[in-house]
Design a protein around this motif. Structure first.
Motif, PDB file in Angstrom:
ATOM      1  N   ARG A 113       0.822  -1.208   0.000  1.00 45.84           N
ATOM      2  CA  ARG A 113       0.000   0.000   0.000  1.00 45.84           C
ATOM      3  C   ARG A 113       0.859   1.262   0.000  1.00 45.84           C
ATOM      4  NH1 ARG A 113      -3.950   1.389   4.959  1.00 45.84           N
ATOM      5  NH2 ARG A 113      -1.944   2.005   5.895  1.00 45.84           N
ATOM      6  N   SER A 114       1.890   1.282   0.821  1.00 46.50           N
ATOM      7  CA  SER A 114       2.763   2.458   0.897  1.00 46.50           C
ATOM      8  C   SER A 114       3.429   2.726  -0.442  1.00 46.50           C
ATOM      9  CB  SER A 114       3.817   2.260   1.989  1.00 46.50           C
ATOM     10  OG  SER A 114       3.212   2.123   3.253  1.00 46.50           O
ATOM     11  N   ARG A 115       3.863   1.662  -1.088  1.00 51.04           N
ATOM     12  CA  ARG A 115       4.512   1.825  -2.394  1.00 51.04           C
ATOM     13  C   ARG A 115       3.520   2.277  -3.452  1.00 51.04           C
ATOM     14  NH1 ARG A 115       6.980  -3.922  -2.458  1.00 51.04           N
ATOM     15  NH2 ARG A 115       7.304  -3.553  -4.677  1.00 51.04           N
ATOM     16  N   LEU A 116       2.275   1.777  -3.376  1.00 50.69           N
ATOM     17  CA  LEU A 116       1.255   2.193  -4.342  1.00 50.69           C
ATOM     18  C   LEU A 116       0.880   3.663  -4.142  1.00 50.69           C
ATOM     19  CD1 LEU A 116      -0.721   1.708  -6.614  1.00 50.69           C
ATOM     20  CD2 LEU A 116      -2.292   0.626  -4.971  1.00 50.69           C
ATOM     21  N   ILE A 117       0.750   4.091  -2.909  1.00 55.51           N
ATOM     22  CA  ILE A 117       0.447   5.505  -2.648  1.00 55.51           C
ATOM     23  C   ILE A 117       1.536   6.399  -3.240  1.00 55.51           C
ATOM     24  CG2 ILE A 117       0.300   7.259  -0.821  1.00 55.51           C
ATOM     25  CD1 ILE A 117      -1.154   5.211   0.910  1.00 55.51           C
ATOM     26  N   ALA A 118       2.789   6.008  -3.019  1.00 55.86           N
ATOM     27  CA  ALA A 118       3.901   6.792  -3.563  1.00 55.86           C
ATOM     28  C   ALA A 118       3.897   6.783  -5.093  1.00 55.86           C
ATOM     29  CB  ALA A 118       5.222   6.240  -3.027  1.00 55.86           C
ATOM     30  N   TYR A 119       3.593   5.624  -5.670  1.00 55.74           N
ATOM     31  CA  TYR A 119       3.550   5.499  -7.133  1.00 55.74           C
ATOM     32  C   TYR A 119       2.437   6.366  -7.721  1.00 55.74           C
ATOM     33  CZ  TYR A 119       3.504   3.123 -11.704  1.00 55.74           C
ATOM     34  OH  TYR A 119       3.557   2.834 -13.035  1.00 55.74           O
ATOM     35  N   LEU A 120       1.284   6.351  -7.076  1.00 52.97           N
ATOM     36  CA  LEU A 120       0.181   7.191  -7.538  1.00 52.97           C
ATOM     37  C   LEU A 120       0.551   8.671  -7.425  1.00 52.97           C
ATOM     38  CD1 LEU A 120      -2.823   5.236  -5.950  1.00 52.97           C
ATOM     39  CD2 LEU A 120      -2.308   5.424  -8.389  1.00 52.97           C
ATOM     40  N   HIS A 121       1.182   9.043  -6.330  1.00 55.94           N
ATOM     41  CA  HIS A 121       1.586  10.438  -6.152  1.00 55.94           C
ATOM     42  C   HIS A 121       2.563  10.857  -7.244  1.00 55.94           C
ATOM     43  CE1 HIS A 121       3.848  13.866  -4.445  1.00 55.94           C
ATOM     44  NE2 HIS A 121       2.671  14.181  -3.908  1.00 55.94           N
ATOM     45  N   ASP A 122       3.497   9.974  -7.560  1.00 61.72           N
ATOM     46  CA  ASP A 122       4.464  10.270  -8.623  1.00 61.72           C
ATOM     47  C   ASP A 122       3.781  10.429  -9.971  1.00 61.72           C
ATOM     48  OD1 ASP A 122       6.509  10.173  -6.803  1.00 61.72           O
ATOM     49  OD2 ASP A 122       7.151   8.138  -7.322  1.00 61.72           O
ATOM     50  N   SER A 132      -7.151  -3.024   7.830  1.00 62.69           N
ATOM     51  CA  SER A 132      -6.960  -1.574   7.771  1.00 62.69           C
ATOM     52  C   SER A 132      -5.642  -1.223   7.077  1.00 62.69           C
ATOM     53  CB  SER A 132      -6.979  -0.965   9.179  1.00 62.69           C
ATOM     54  OG  SER A 132      -5.822  -1.312   9.913  1.00 62.69           O
ATOM     55  N   GLU A 133      -4.645  -2.084   7.224  1.00 68.09           N
ATOM     56  CA  GLU A 133      -3.349  -1.828   6.607  1.00 68.09           C
ATOM     57  C   GLU A 133      -3.337  -2.110   5.111  1.00 68.09           C
ATOM     58  OE1 GLU A 133      -0.702  -4.222   8.917  1.00 68.09           O
ATOM     59  OE2 GLU A 133      -0.526  -2.721  10.532  1.00 68.09           O
ATOM     60  N   ARG A 134      -4.358  -2.787   4.624  1.00 70.37           N
ATOM     61  CA  ARG A 134      -4.444  -3.101   3.192  1.00 70.37           C
ATOM     62  C   ARG A 134      -5.257  -2.079   2.409  1.00 70.37           C
ATOM     63  NH1 ARG A 134      -7.478  -8.324   2.592  1.00 70.37           N
ATOM     64  NH2 ARG A 134      -6.930  -7.999   0.409  1.00 70.37           N
ATOM     65  N   LEU A 135      -6.060  -1.287   3.115  1.00 71.62           N
ATOM     66  CA  LEU A 135      -7.081  -0.478   2.458  1.00 71.62           C
ATOM     67  C   LEU A 135      -6.523   0.857   1.963  1.00 71.62           C
ATOM     68  CD1 LEU A 135     -10.744  -0.245   3.571  1.00 71.62           C
ATOM     69  CD2 LEU A 135      -9.545   1.866   2.976  1.00 71.62           C
ATOM     70  N   LEU A 136      -6.884   1.199   0.733  1.00 69.83           N
ATOM     71  CA  LEU A 136      -6.447   2.433   0.082  1.00 69.83           C
ATOM     72  C   LEU A 136      -7.631   3.101  -0.601  1.00 69.83           C
ATOM     73  CD1 LEU A 136      -4.199   4.336  -1.049  1.00 69.83           C
ATOM     74  CD2 LEU A 136      -4.012   2.750  -2.970  1.00 69.83           C
ATOM     75  N   ARG A 137      -7.877   4.368  -0.281  1.00 70.11           N
ATOM     76  CA  ARG A 137      -8.995   5.111  -0.865  1.00 70.11           C
ATOM     77  C   ARG A 137      -8.535   5.883  -2.098  1.00 70.11           C
ATOM     78  NH1 ARG A 137     -11.982   8.575   3.612  1.00 70.11           N
ATOM     79  NH2 ARG A 137     -13.353   8.892   1.810  1.00 70.11           N
ATOM     80  N   LEU A 138      -9.356   5.833  -3.148  1.00 73.85           N
ATOM     81  CA  LEU A 138      -9.050   6.507  -4.405  1.00 73.85           C
ATOM     82  C   LEU A 138      -9.825   7.817  -4.511  1.00 73.85           C
ATOM     83  CD1 LEU A 138      -9.146   3.446  -6.851  1.00 73.85           C
ATOM     84  CD2 LEU A 138      -7.211   4.369  -5.542  1.00 73.85           C
ATOM     85  N   HIS A 173      -7.170   7.822 -15.916  1.00 72.30           N
ATOM     86  CA  HIS A 173      -5.766   7.910 -15.524  1.00 72.30           C
ATOM     87  C   HIS A 173      -5.504   7.131 -14.234  1.00 72.30           C
ATOM     88  CE1 HIS A 173      -1.740   9.415 -15.042  1.00 72.30           C
ATOM     89  NE2 HIS A 173      -2.050  10.065 -13.919  1.00 72.30           N
ATOM     90  N   VAL A 174      -6.415   7.227 -13.285  1.00 75.60           N
ATOM     91  CA  VAL A 174      -6.252   6.493 -12.032  1.00 75.60           C
ATOM     92  C   VAL A 174      -6.225   4.984 -12.297  1.00 75.60           C
ATOM     93  CG1 VAL A 174      -7.278   5.942  -9.790  1.00 75.60           C
ATOM     94  CG2 VAL A 174      -7.314   8.297 -10.628  1.00 75.60           C
ATOM     95  N   VAL A 175      -7.195   4.504 -13.064  1.00 75.99           N
ATOM     96  CA  VAL A 175      -7.283   3.069 -13.347  1.00 75.99           C
ATOM     97  C   VAL A 175      -6.042   2.580 -14.090  1.00 75.99           C
ATOM     98  CG1 VAL A 175      -8.534   1.323 -14.675  1.00 75.99           C
ATOM     99  CG2 VAL A 175      -9.801   2.970 -13.268  1.00 75.99           C
ATOM    100  N   LYS A 176      -5.626   3.309 -15.116  1.00 72.79           N
ATOM    101  CA  LYS A 176      -4.448   2.906 -15.888  1.00 72.79           C
ATOM    102  C   LYS A 176      -3.182   2.900 -15.035  1.00 72.79           C
ATOM    103  CE  LYS A 176      -5.829   4.149 -20.606  1.00 72.79           C
ATOM    104  NZ  LYS A 176      -5.537   5.024 -21.780  1.00 72.79           N
ATOM    105  N   THR A 177      -3.085   3.867 -14.125  1.00 70.28           N
ATOM    106  CA  THR A 177      -1.897   3.949 -13.285  1.00 70.28           C
ATOM    107  C   THR A 177      -1.836   2.779 -12.305  1.00 70.28           C
ATOM    108  OG1 THR A 177      -1.930   6.367 -13.470  1.00 70.28           O
ATOM    109  CG2 THR A 177      -0.596   5.415 -11.702  1.00 70.28           C
ATOM    110  N   ILE A 178      -2.979   2.430 -11.735  1.00 73.92           N
ATOM    111  CA  ILE A 178      -2.999   1.290 -10.811  1.00 73.92           C
ATOM    112  C   ILE A 178      -2.668   0.001 -11.559  1.00 73.92           C
ATOM    113  CG2 ILE A 178      -4.479  -0.097  -9.294  1.00 73.92           C
ATOM    114  CD1 ILE A 178      -5.965   2.482  -8.608  1.00 73.92           C
ATOM    115  N   LYS A 179      -3.198  -0.135 -12.754  1.00 75.59           N
ATOM    116  CA  LYS A 179      -2.884  -1.322 -13.551  1.00 75.59           C
ATOM    117  C   LYS A 179      -1.393  -1.387 -13.878  1.00 75.59           C
ATOM    118  CE  LYS A 179      -7.311  -2.277 -15.825  1.00 75.59           C
ATOM    119  NZ  LYS A 179      -8.024  -2.354 -17.128  1.00 75.59           N
TER     120      LYS A 179
END
Length: 393
Positions: free
Chosen positions: A302-311, A346-352, A365-371
């Motif tokens: 989750r932490s890595r995905l949040i950072a990736y989305l921010h980037d 709770s540690e797995r959950l990420l809000r979009l 863009h959000v969907v493509k980035t997560i993929k």
């Protein structure tokens, strides 16, 4: 940057605020306060609705009206915002946290009855993400043990359980109109209840301990201090802002549901392949598209995905740190039974990102980035495979 939240704005808010100013009535219980209350009473089929300065204050009012006293125990989930707990701690109650159902993140109703003691006074179901708790079972437990039910429906405005509006099923219901909610007045909330016996007590409590509301209705010729109270009454300008959104509530819900459906359909491929889990809505519930979240393998992913989305110019957030792990939660409460799901889920959950007016190009863009994170090399291969939900638990 695609914002996580943008407060709703319909275009009429400024006109209505000016109307309140021109009427020289910008304090509480003006024209727009009454309009908002009447709208909710009619739409949700509830006898009494009082706007408040926040859902926190609505919960505080409910705790007081329910007669919570020092030493009483109140059962609630640990996966909730601090306001759910604070309202009862202020009355001296001991919090008893129970585990959640992983498929909805709502309190597991099957664990409530065993957590009841001779000190238990109330049950506080929290309708997470606007998805209803199992209210038939919860109300039956409350009836058997003569307990009060206070619904924290902060996220559940215009969501339903078997056709009945959330917040109108228990003894009290509490709504939020914070800027992050489907309908907003900046900071604000409401307390709802069906029983006439609570009306005067609630009005006095909300109006600083005075019988001012009866004075304004012409029922008495002067008002005075009659009981304990505080200032829980919002400005009519805040209510004016809110009423502009209530007028087009169906349009706002349709727009949010469009975004929710786009996410659900667009990310299904990842769920089918086991990379993520998606939200699940029981048949008894009609949700309000308050949020869209996914669950990943663990906290590290989750932490890595949040950072990736921010980037990639996307603002995403995690949600609550379970209350029973917080210093105040340890001090004021205890977790009943095993923490099987609350912490790990709770540690797995990420809000979009989710808000009224979210554009399709941004959703895409959000969907493509997560993929791309899971499939296109954004994450080390093999680390993200997880189970797809726990519906049968």
């Amino acid at each position: 940057m695609i914002d996580f939240n943008v407060p709703p704005f319909t275009g009429k808010e400024l006109d209505y605020i000016k109307e309140a100013i021109d009427a020289r009535k910008i304090s509480g219980d003006g024209k727009f306060t009454r309009k908002c209350s009447r709208w909710m009473e009619e739409r949700f089929q509830v006898k009494h609705t009082l706007l408040t300065t926040s859902c926190t204050h609505a919960l505080e009012m409910a705790a007081f009206l329910a007669g919570i006293k020092p030493g009483d125990e109140v059962i609630m989930p640990a996966y909730t915002f601090v306001s759910t707990a604070d309202a009862f701690v202020l009355q001296g109650a001991k919090l008893v946290f129970v585990d959640v159902r992983p498929e909805t993140m709502n309190m597991d109703e099957r664990l409530i009855e065993e957590a009841i003691t001779e000190r238990t006074k109330a049950i506080v179901p929290v309708h997470y993400a606007g998805v209803a708790c199992a209210m038939d079972e919860i109300m039956a437990i409350a009836k058997r043990h003569h307990l009060i039910v206070i619904e924290d429906a902060a996220q559940g405005v215009d969501a339903y359980y078997k056709g009945t509006a959330l917040g109108t099923i228990g003894d009290f219901g509490c709504y939020s109109f914070h800027e992050t909610k489907n309908y907003s007045m900046g900071e604000g909330g409401a307390i709802l209840f069906q029983k006439d016996e609570y009306r005067e007590k609630a009005e006095i409590l909300r109006e600083k301990g005075t019988n001012r509301s009866k004075f304004f209705r012409g029922q008495i010729d002067k008002y005075t201090w009659v009981n304990y109270g505080s200032s829980y009454l919002p400005s009519d300008m805040n209510a004016a802002y809110l009423y502009a959104q209530l007028e087009i509530a169906d349009e706002i819900t349709r727009d949010r549901m469009r975004s929710y459906t786009y996410y659900q359909e667009g990310l299904k491929e990842l769920a089918d392949q086991g990379y993520i889990s998606q939200p699940w809505v029981p048949e008894y519930a009609v949700h309000n598209a308050h949020m869209y979240y996914i669950k990943v393998e663990n906290l590290e992913v989750r932490s890595r995905l949040i950072a990736y989305l921010h980037d990639n110019s996307i603002h995403s957030v995690f949600h609550y740190i379970p209350l029973h792990t917080a210093p105040a939660g340890i001090r004021f409460g205890r977790f009943f039974g095993e923490d099987r799901y609350t912490t790990v889920e709770s540690e797995r959950l990420l809000r979009l990102p989710m808000y009224y007016g979210l554009e399709e190009k941004d959703l895409e863009h959000v969907v493509k980035t997560i993929k791309s994170f899971f499939i296109g090399g954004g994450i080390i291969a093999g680390q993200a495979a997880i189970g797809n939900g726990n519906k049968n638990e």
